[in-house]
Each structure stands twice: as C-alpha cells, then as structure tokens.
Design a protein around this motif. Structure first.
Motif, short mmCIF file in Angstrom:
data_model
loop_
_atom_site.label_atom_id
_atom_site.label_comp_id
_atom_site.label_asym_id
_atom_site.label_seq_id
_atom_site.Cartn_x
_atom_site.Cartn_y
_atom_site.Cartn_z
N CYS A 111 0.87 -1.13 -0.05
CA CYS A 111 0.00 -0.02 0.10
C CYS A 111 0.75 1.29 -0.06
N GLY A 112 1.93 1.11 0.48
CA GLY A 112 3.05 2.24 0.49
C GLY A 112 2.80 2.89 1.89
N ALA A 113 2.11 2.19 2.78
CA ALA A 113 1.87 2.78 4.11
C ALA A 113 3.16 2.37 5.04
N SER A 114 3.41 3.16 6.13
CA SER A 114 4.74 2.62 6.95
C SER A 114 4.20 1.86 8.06
N ASN A 115 2.84 1.61 8.36
CA ASN A 115 2.34 0.73 9.46
C ASN A 115 1.25 -0.19 8.70
N ASN A 129 -9.82 15.45 10.13
CA ASN A 129 -9.25 14.30 9.98
C ASN A 129 -10.10 13.51 8.92
N ILE A 130 -9.55 12.77 8.22
CA ILE A 130 -10.22 11.74 7.17
C ILE A 130 -9.78 10.43 7.56
N TYR A 131 -10.75 9.45 7.55
CA TYR A 131 -10.24 7.86 7.75
C TYR A 131 -11.26 7.16 6.39
N ASN A 154 -3.01 4.42 1.52
CA ASN A 154 -2.13 5.37 1.71
C ASN A 154 -2.58 6.95 1.75
N ILE A 155 -3.84 6.90 1.58
CA ILE A 155 -4.37 8.40 1.17
C ILE A 155 -4.88 8.90 2.46
N ALA A 156 -5.90 8.33 3.10
CA ALA A 156 -6.64 8.93 4.53
C ALA A 156 -5.13 8.94 5.48
N ARG A 157 -5.74 9.34 6.56
CA ARG A 157 -5.20 9.25 7.83
C ARG A 157 -4.82 7.98 8.15
N ALA A 158 -5.78 7.14 8.10
CA ALA A 158 -5.96 5.51 8.56
C ALA A 158 -6.86 5.03 7.50
N THR A 165 -3.95 0.33 7.89
CA THR A 165 -2.75 1.09 7.65
C THR A 165 -2.72 2.47 7.84
N THR A 166 -1.83 3.22 8.11
CA THR A 166 -1.53 4.23 8.63
C THR A 166 -0.18 4.80 8.40
N ASN A 167 0.10 6.06 8.22
CA ASN A 167 1.74 6.39 8.30
C ASN A 167 1.81 7.15 9.64
N ASP A 168 1.03 7.13 10.60
CA ASP A 168 1.20 7.73 11.89
C ASP A 168 1.51 6.70 12.82
#
Ligand SMILES: Cc1ncc(COP(=O)(O)O)c(C=O)c1O
Length: 366
Positions: free
Chosen positions: A52-56, A156-158, A177-181, A202-205
């Motif tokens: 997905c390209g997300a770090s988590n 914030n958008i999920y 990898n687009i929304a906050r989570a 998935t989330t980058n935070d």
C-alpha cells in the motif's frame, strides 16, 4: 445445448489457485505450535504495508473491527472527542455506520453524488462534524478533492477501504496510503480475500499505529499491563499465511477486473440498463460492477433464466435498517434510488471472454 451457468462469483475456483500453497501454510503453522501472532502475521503486515505504501500495517480480525479500532484509538489519543460527530456517506454497507457507533461516536450521514461522497457534497454540507469517514464504495476511490477539502479545513479523514485494495489515485498513490488511516476487510469475496474473516489497518502515523495495535490486543502494553480498554481482534496467522499467498496476484486480478469493466462500458447498450458515468472507470479496484435497472427483480430473473448470476449491493441502505432506528426518518434520495435499482453484474478475474460476450448479449437483448 444449454450452456453452463455463469455464477455471479464462485469462490472455489478463485481459491483453488492457491490450494497447494495454503496446505503448506497450514502444515507449517501446525508444526510450529504457535497459533496466535508470530512471523506469519508480522510478515503479512510488512508485505501489505509495503504494497500500500503505508509505513504501518496492523492485522485485525475483520474489516469492521479495523475501522472501529481506528476510531477508538483516535479517542484514546485525544484526537477525537468522545461522542464526536462523524460525517459518513449514506451509501455504504452497514459496517461503516456500526464502526462509528461501536466507537461511541455519532454517525452524521449525508447523501452521495451519483455514487460516492464528493467534494461538492462537502462544500454544500452545512451541518457540523468533527471528522469524516469516507468509503471507497465498489472499489472506486474517493476523489482527491475530498482529501484536499478535509486538509484545507483541518479535518481528519479515515477511509473504509474494505472494497478498494490496490486501487491507485491520479498521483499513483494506493488505497491504504491516502487517508489518515484506512480499514481493510479481507472477507473472502473481497479483491484480496482470505478464506475466513480477516482485516487490517494502515496508517503513516506511528503513534496512531501503536494505539491501534494495543487496542486490537486487549489494550495491552505488555503481557500483564492493560492501560486502555481494548478488544480482542487479532489477525489469525493462518489467514495471514493465506493472504501472503494471494497478495502477489492482486494487481493482475485487478487488471482483469478493470478490463472487464471497460468491456462492459464499450459493449452494453440498452436504455433500460443504466451505467454510471465514465468516471466510474478511473481509480477503481472494480470490486463490484453496478448497473441500475427499474423493476430490477424482472431483470435479475431474466438473466438467471438465461444462465447468468447477479448480485445486489445493497437492498436496504443503513439508514433504513431496523437496527439503526434513529436514522429511519432521514431521507437520502440518491442513495435510496441506488439501493432500489442496483444490480451487480459478474466482474471477477476468472471470467472468460466467452462468458463476458454471453453476459453482454443477454443484457443487450433484455
Ligand atoms: C464497505 C464495507 N465496509 C466494511 C466492511 C466490513 O468488513 P468485514 O466483513 O471484514 O467486517 C465491508 C465488508 O463486508 C464493506 O463492504
């Protein structure tokens, strides 16, 4: 001679593709003696996060839990007030509403534009809300302008990405990898489907990811320390192994789904069978291929009689469900018309060209 029935979706041949590899996963997990967590889960989380390209990426028991856990985590982190008002499209599966309610928050449904929540809907909305849960319904990504609107307004958008695995936006960024989570379901019918219940966040935070991981595992910080109210919603290692087997085929499966959709758009020509506008074809994992037909029961029976299976997504919108009585008096005409007329045509990666031609000629002859 009668030709064989074309089912709407047959999960057996789709999963037969992975039978040997799945048996191997089962044997290895059985032999390892480790049945909760472990390397299979970690390995899938890494692979799907990278995909997905997300770090988590955090595995969960299912997609409903994934979305609920994201929202509960935001409350625990102080990023959402308890009882927050969450804007949500009326046109979705009931799970989206339930996740908001199960997190102790208030769904604020709004009607969609043609199919999905758009920036122009948000611009026109006058009611107040604290955050947005969007839905990539049928696999169609919510447009970039919705995210831009939320960013500009500091909201914030999920994303409920239960149906959009592998879809990319105009900048090539993948669903997840687009929304906050984002909350994925791997329910067996999904584009990336397990052979049981499974889901992922998935989330980058990193802070949000850590809280989601904790809440999904009893609110545990360490074995005997529980510092937030958690749930038990862990990804099963068997399902993680099965998903690892299937992930490398997601892109080619999605390509075939998109090819099929394009073929339908080029070939379906019947005034009684309405297609969505062409924009539906872009940024789409094509989980469901919808057409709208008045008196759809007659159309469905006609196709069934000819030997073609269909499905409906969905018959009753969430705000008309008895379980969601508090919304029953609300009216969302676009959503309601959709739920009254939608018919899903077969759109899965194993459909052959011959089967497609049969479907198109049957629909055109209706
Ligand atoms: C839009 C949407 N949201 C959420 C879910 C919930 O996923 P699950 O069935 O894995 O809990 C689903 C799938 O059923 C779905 O289609």
């Amino acid at each position: 001679m009668n030709q064989p029935y074309i089912p709407y979706l047959d999960l057996k041949p789709l999963n037969d593709r992975f039978k040997e590899q799945d048996l191997n996963v089962f044997e290895q997990i059985h032999a390892s003696g480790r049945f909760i967590g472990g390397d299979w889960v970690g390995d899938f989380e890494n692979k799907f996060g990278v995909y997905c390209g997300a770090s988590n990426c955090i595995g969960t028991g299912n997609g409903l839990d994934a979305l609920t856990i994201i929202l509960k985590s935001e409350i625990a982190l102080g990023n959402l007030p308890k009882n927050a008002r969450i804007l949500v499209p009326a046109h979705t599966y009931i799970a989206t509403f339930l996740s908001i309610i199960h997190a102790g928050l208030q769904p604020i449904p709004v009607d969609v534009e043609e199919l999905i929540l758009t920036a122009s809907v948000l611009e026109k909305t006058t009611i107040s809300y604290d955050a947005i849960v969007v839905v990539d319904i049928y696999g169609k990504l919510v447009e970039d302008e919705v995210y831009a609107f939320a960013k500009a307004n500091n909201i914030n958008i999920y994303c409920d990405t239960a149906q959009s695995h592998g879809a990319t936006n105009n900048s090539g960024i993948k669903s997840g990898n687009i929304a906050r989570a984002s909350a994925f379901s791997f329910y067996p019918t999904k584009n990336l489907g397990a052979i049981g219940d499974a889901g992922a966040i998935t989330t980058n935070d990193l802070e949000l990811a850590n809280m989601c991981r904790k809440i999904a595992n009893y609110g545990r910080d360490s074995r005997f320390v529980n510092d937030v109210l958690g749930v038990n919603s862990r990804l099963d290692p068997l399902q993680a192994g099965f998903l690892i087997n299937r992930l490398p085929f997601l892109d080619s499966d999605n390509n075939r789904r998109n090819e099929i959709a394009k073929y339908y758009y080029d070939s379906l020509k019947n005034e009684k069978v309405r297609l969505l506008d062409n924009d539906f074809l872009s940024n789409n994992a094509m989980h469901v291929f919808p057409v709208c037909v008045q008196n759809r029961r007659v159309f469905i029976d006609y196709l069934d009689h000819i030997g073609i299976g269909t499905s409906i997504h969905y018959e009753v919108p969430p705000h008309h469900q008895k379980a969601l009585e508090q919304f029953n008096k609300l009216s969302f005409p676009i959503t309601e018309e959709f739920h009254r007329t939608e018919v899903s045509l077969p759109c899965h990666p194993l459909l052959t060209d011959d089967q497609l031609e049969r479907i198109v000629s049957a629909v055109n002859a209706y």
